[in-house]
Each structure stands twice: as structure tokens, then as C-alpha cells.
Design an enzyme around this catalytic site. Structure first.
Site, short mmCIF file in Angstrom:
data_model
loop_
_atom_site.label_atom_id
_atom_site.label_comp_id
_atom_site.label_asym_id
_atom_site.label_seq_id
_atom_site.Cartn_x
_atom_site.Cartn_y
_atom_site.Cartn_z
CG ASP A 33 13.82 78.01 -56.66
OD1 ASP A 33 15.06 77.91 -56.80
OD2 ASP A 33 13.16 78.98 -57.09
CG ASP A 80 19.00 81.98 -60.79
OD1 ASP A 80 19.17 80.75 -60.89
OD2 ASP A 80 17.98 82.47 -60.25
#
Ligand SMILES: *[C@@H]1O[C@H](CO)[C@@H](O)[C@H](O)[C@H]1NC(C)=O
Ligand SMILES: *[C@@H]1O[C@H](CO)[C@@H](O)[C@H](O)[C@H]1NC(C)=O
Ligand SMILES: *[C@@H]1O[C@H](CO)[C@@H](O)[C@H](O)[C@H]1NC(C)=O
Ligand SMILES: *[C@@H]1O[C@H](CO)[C@@H](O)[C@H](O)[C@H]1NC(C)=O
Ligand SMILES: *[C@@H]1O[C@H](CO)[C@@H](O)[C@H](O)[C@H]1NC(C)=O
Ligand SMILES: *[C@@H]1O[C@H](CO)[C@@H](O)[C@H](O)[C@H]1NC(C)=O
Ligand SMILES: *[C@@H]1O[C@H](CO)[C@@H](O)[C@H](O)[C@H]1NC(C)=O
Ligand SMILES: *[C@@H]1O[C@H](CO)[C@@H](O)[C@H](O)[C@H]1NC(C)=O
Ligand SMILES: *[C@@H]1O[C@H](CO)[C@@H](O)[C@H](O)[C@H]1NC(C)=O
Length: 430
Positions: A214, A149
């Protein structure tokens, strides 16, 4: 085409172009499960193994979903005195190796989550300046895959090494570890949200790269992701691909038709397909969609690695970027013919018409057998054009067109192009 490339292509016609990180793993999109969309931080070893068992018993593993991945929140907040990552002592009390051993014995590959910065997005230890150590830990724990990430970015250091350099650190650590350990490299998945045009360079460091933020379980989120990715489809090929984010099927918020569109677009754009559903409560519609083997076969095409791309936007002019109304008419090559995706972005049913030669993979003067990849039916032969009637709102049609020989004689020689000419130069109108 560049002359040198043309020569190479002519000599090596059986060797596909390879744009990605060709290090022996992840040639095709990863198919599997990830805990985040259904469970977020509420994960433990038993939950992971329960979902894995359901992947088997529900028949998902049989149709190709081979991975089970953890997401954020598996770790202790602090590293050990030796600087090592440690799993949460309560929720992963048996240790990671115990869990990956069980996953492997069930036939799955195992995935874990980390971060390129100081902390993960949920505040657990990041891997910055611990890359080699953490790669080794992941390998010792038996993980085959790493999602990496982009939270808590080191300030000036990232600027000095650049965004590519920041991800290169873990990529190099994985490469070195594979060399010294003689084990396959860990599959490296960049979760980088599309920053700094990752689709232009992601293939030099990883096997997939998130292109957007997202996903959410609603049509607006899907339409926005499809719109954005419609402009960068060329970045995807074997070993390296745009990642449209994990699937949101079966989590509420999508109609059946929207869920079919979601799965079709992700699969045909050759995104990784990671199920994000609570399989303990999965509904039959979701399973039907996830188990469409004709769509999965296109995603896993071993001969053609590229994504479908739009050939006509439809209600908006071509090349319009509109996050609510993405391109509607798409096609691409596949092992067995040309794949078409028709996406009804409208709120009411629509008839969707296209001329076959609007797709670059169709030959003029030929007819094509039509396979409907959702109805699982052979729908006759298309000559020059095809119309899908009454496509539902936010619904999808997926077709596989196979060459079926010359078209019937007697048709106008030039149906589509208005600058079509006969040998003596006379223009011939359709
Ligand atoms: C974890 O590390 C922080 C500093 O990084 C420290 O303040 C804290 O006391 C540590 N917690 C434990 C449980 O060791
Ligand atoms: C995992 O741990 C459990 C409980 O300690 C043990 O019964 C089991 O044999 C272990 N499994 C593996 C594959 O290590
Ligand atoms: C998953 O489904 C099971 C079975 O219905 C349910 O008990 C559990 O609460 C669900 N978990 C979440 C996070 O929705
Ligand atoms: C092509 O057809 C063969 C034979 O039916 C099938 O096994 C294969 O999965 C198909 N490939 C694709 C990409 O659909
Ligand atoms: C997106 O396209 C729709 C349909 O053409 C149009 O009504 C809308 O105004 C467009 N939105 C933007 C932001 O351009
Ligand atoms: C579609 O193709 C057929 C020939 O198969 C032709 O007769 C018909 O006019 C075409 N339709 C359109 C709208 O171009
Ligand atoms: C293909 O035929 C099936 C069975 O008749 C039908 O349900 C489906 O809607 C057809 N597909 C298209 C795109 O027209
Ligand atoms: C399809 O082909 C017909 C000629 O047969 C032409 O009139 C029409 O404009 C074409 N439509 C599209 C969308 O290309
Ligand atoms: C050119 O060729 C077309 C098609 O063969 C024919 O119909 C036409 O008469 C020719 N024109 C001339 C000027 O020769």
C-alpha cells in the site's frame, strides 16, 4: 526481434502489440475515484454519492475521470442463508443497485472490492469458492469493475492451484458471466501487492495488477514505488498494466512538487489513476494537478500503450535499485512525440541535463520542439541536448519533444557516440 514477430510487425504495422487481457474493456488505464485513501472503512452510500457529485462539480469527470469505486468494508460480515454477499444494512441501506443506478445516471462506471481468499483484508467475506456467485452478484448490482485483494489466503488450496490459479478462478468466472449474460466483462483489477512476480503473468488474468504494497502519503513511499516499478515497465501495455496504487494527492504529507512528481510518474508509467482525496475538502493545488490535461492525455494515449522507462539513473549508476533514490531520467513514445520525465530525487534544487539521443525514441541529426507539460508552454527547440534548470527538490519536469526537422548544419557529425565513423572507416570524434 524474433524473425516471426518481425514479419508480423512489418505486415501489421498499424496493429499495436497487445500483451494484456484483450476482452474489450480497459484498453486504457482506468481514471476515477476510490474511497480508501481518504475514508478507509468509514464509507456509506451518501458519502460515495457525495464524492461522485464532487467529481462532476469540480470538473474532474470532464477531464476524464469516469469511475467511482468502493473499497473494503461495504459488506455485511456474514453471507445470506443462500450464501450471497450482502451490503451493510445500515450504511448501504438502499442496496447497491440503487447506488450504481445513480452513479451510472451521473455518467460514471461503478467499482467494488472483493478478495481472493477467505476474507477481505478488513475481515469481510472473501470470494474463495464463491467466485461465480459473487461475480454474478456484482453484475446484478450494476458494478463494472472489481478490485480483488489478497488477504486470508486459503492454505494448501492456494499452493495446489498456484497464485496464478487463485486469481484465474475469478477471472474465469467473469469471462463466463460475460458470455452467458452478453454483457461486457467486469474490469478485473488484481490487488496482489507484487507477490510471485505478478508483472510476469498478471496480463493473462487481469487488466491491472498492483506491483507493491500500500502507498502512503510521503515522499519515501513514492520514491520506493517508483524505484521498484522502474525495473518492470515492459509489463505495461494496452489492456494490462502495472498498478502503482491509488493516488495520495491532497492527503497531507506531500509538498506541491512531490505531489506533481507523484501524479506525473503514475500517469506516464500508465498506471490506473484513482483519486484518493476527500473531495469535500480538496485544495486548489491538488485540483490543478489532477486536471493537467496534457499529462492525462499521455496516460490515455490511444496510439502508444507502453510506459515511460529510465534511460539514465542519474546520481546512481544505471540499474541501481535504491528505494530512496530511483532513476531520474525517463522517456517513452507517445502519439505526438517522445515524452521525457526528469525527476529530481535530491533534497536540493538540481540542473538536469540530457543528450536527446540517450532516449531510444529520438533520431540523431534532428532537432526537436520542446513542450513543457507543466508550464504549458512551448520552450523553443532542442538541438542535441536539453537542460532543465533549478528543478525543485523532489520535483519533476515533463516534456514532449516533437521532431522539428534536420538540425542546423555545421555541427560536428558525431556528437555522442565515440565509435562513430565516416564511410572510409576513419573514426570521427565529437
Ligand atoms: C456469522 O457467522 C459466524 C460463523 O461464521 C457465526 O458465528 C455468527 O453468529 C454469524 N453472525 C450472524 C449475525 O449471523
Ligand atoms: C434510491 O433510493 C431512494 C430512496 O429510497 C429513492 O428515492 C431513489 O429513487 C432511488 N434511486 C434509484 C436510482 O433507484
Ligand atoms: C472530509 O471533508 C469534510 C469537509 O471538510 C469534513 O467534514 C470531513 O470530516 C472530511 N472527512 C475526512 C475523513 O477527512
Ligand atoms: C496529441 O495531440 C492531439 C492534438 O493536439 C491531442 O488531441 C491528443 O490528445 C494528443 N495525444 C497525446 C497522447 O498527448
Ligand atoms: C542510495 O543512493 C544514495 C545516493 O547515491 C546513497 O547515498 C545511499 O547510500 C544509497 N542507499 C543504499 C541503501 O544503497
Ligand atoms: C549541447 O548541444 C549544443 C549544440 O546544440 C552543443 O554546442 C553543446 O556543447 C552541447 N552541450 C553539452 C554539454 O554537450
Ligand atoms: C519552459 O518555459 C516556461 C516559461 O518560460 C518556464 O516557466 C519553464 O520553466 C520552462 N521549462 C523548462 C523545463 O525549462
Ligand atoms: C552528452 O554528449 C556529449 C558529447 O556531445 C558527451 O560528452 C557527454 O558525455 C554526453 N552526456 C551524456 C550524459 O550522455
Ligand atoms: C576519410 O573520410 C574523412 C571524412 O570524409 C576524411 O576527412 C578523411 O580524410 C578520409 N581519410 C582517408 C584516409 O581517406
Amino acid at each position: 526481434m524474433h524473425p516471426v514477430l518481425l514479419t508480423a510487425a512489418a505486415l501489421l504495422t498499424s496493429v499495436p502489440a497487445i500483451v494484456g487481457l484483450n476482452n474489450g474493456v480497459a484498453r486504457l488505464p482506468v481514471l476515477g475515484y476510490n474511497t480508501w485513501n481518504a475514508f478507509a472503512c468509514n464509507i456509506d452510500q451518501d458519502l460515495v454519492l457525495t464524492q461522485a457529485k464532487l467529481m462532476k462539480s469540480l470538473g474532474l469527470q470532464d477531464v476524464g475521470y469516469q469511475h467511482v469505486h468502493l473499497d473494503d468494508c461495504w459488506a455485511e460480515k456474514n453471507r445470506t442463508a443462500q450464501g450471497l454477499l450482502a451490503p451493510d444494512q445500515t450504511r448501504f441501506s438502499r442496496g447497491m443497485k440503487n447506488m450504481t443506478d445513480q452513479l451510472h445516471s451521473m455518467g460514471f462506471q461503478a467499482g467494488i472490492y472483493g478478495d481472493s481468499g477467505w476474507f477481505t483484508c478488513a475481515g469481510y467475506p472473501g470470494s474463495f469458492e464463491h467466485e461465480a456467485q459473487d461475480a454474478q452478484t456484482y453484475q446484478e448490482w450494476g458494478f463494472d469493475y472489481l478490485k480483488f485483494d489478497n488477504c486470508y489466503i486459503p492454505y494448501d488450496d492456494i499452493i495446489r492451484e498456484g497464485m496464478i490459479g487463485k486469481y484465474q478462478r475469478m477471472s474465469s468466472a467473469i469471462t463466463q458471466l460475460a458470455q452467458t449474460s452478453k454483457q461486457p466483462p467486469i474490469i478485473f483489477s488484481l490487488c496482489q501487492w507484487g507477490w510471485e512476480q505478478v508483472w510476469l503473468w498478471g496480463a493473462t488474468v487481469g487488466h491491472s495488477w498492483r506491483t507493491t504494497g500500500d502507498i502512503a502519503a510521503n515522499w519515501d513511499a513514492l520514491a520506493s514505488i517508483i524505484n521498484f516499478n522502474s525495473f518492470i515497465t515492459q509489463a505495461t501495455d494496452f489492456y494490462g498494466r502495472n498498478d502503482l496504487d491509488m493516488l495520495q494527492l491532497g492527503n497531507g504529507g506531500l509538498t506541491f512538487d512531490e505531489a506533481k512528481s507523484h501524479f506525473t510518474a503514475w500517469a506516464l508509467m500508465k498506471s490506473p489513476l484513482l483519486i484518493g482525496t476527500n473531495l469535500s475538502a480538496v485544495d486548489d493545488d491538488t485540483l490543478t494537478i489532477l486536471k493537467n490535461t496534457e499529462i492525462l492525455a499521455i496516460n490515455q494515449d490511444a496510439v502508444e500503450g507502453t510506459s515511460i522507462s529510465p534511460f539514465r539513473w542519474g546520481i546512481n549508476p544505471d540499474w541501481t535499485s535504491n528505494s530512496s533514490f530511483p532513476a531520474q531520467f525517463w522517456s517513452g513514445p507517445s502519439q505526438n512525440g517522445t515524452v521525457f520525465m526528469l525527476l529530481n530525487t535530491l533534497d536540493e534544487p538540481a540542473s538536469m541535463f540530457f543528450n536527446l539521443t540517450e532516449s531510444p525514441w529520438i533520431r540523431a541529426g534532428r532537432q526537436y520542439s520542446v513542450r513543457d507539460l507543466w508550464a504549458h508552454t512551448d520552450n523553443g527547440t532542442a538541438v542535441r541536448n536539453f537542460t532543465a534548470h533549478a528543478v525543485p527538490p523532489h520535483g519533476v519536469v515533463a516534456l514532449l519533444l516533437k521532431d522539428a526537422g534536420n538540425e542546423p548544419s555545421g555541427l560536428q557529425p558525431c556528437a555522442v557516440w565515440d565509435n562513430c565513423a565516416s564511410e572510409n572507416g576513419t573514426s570521427v570524434q565529437g
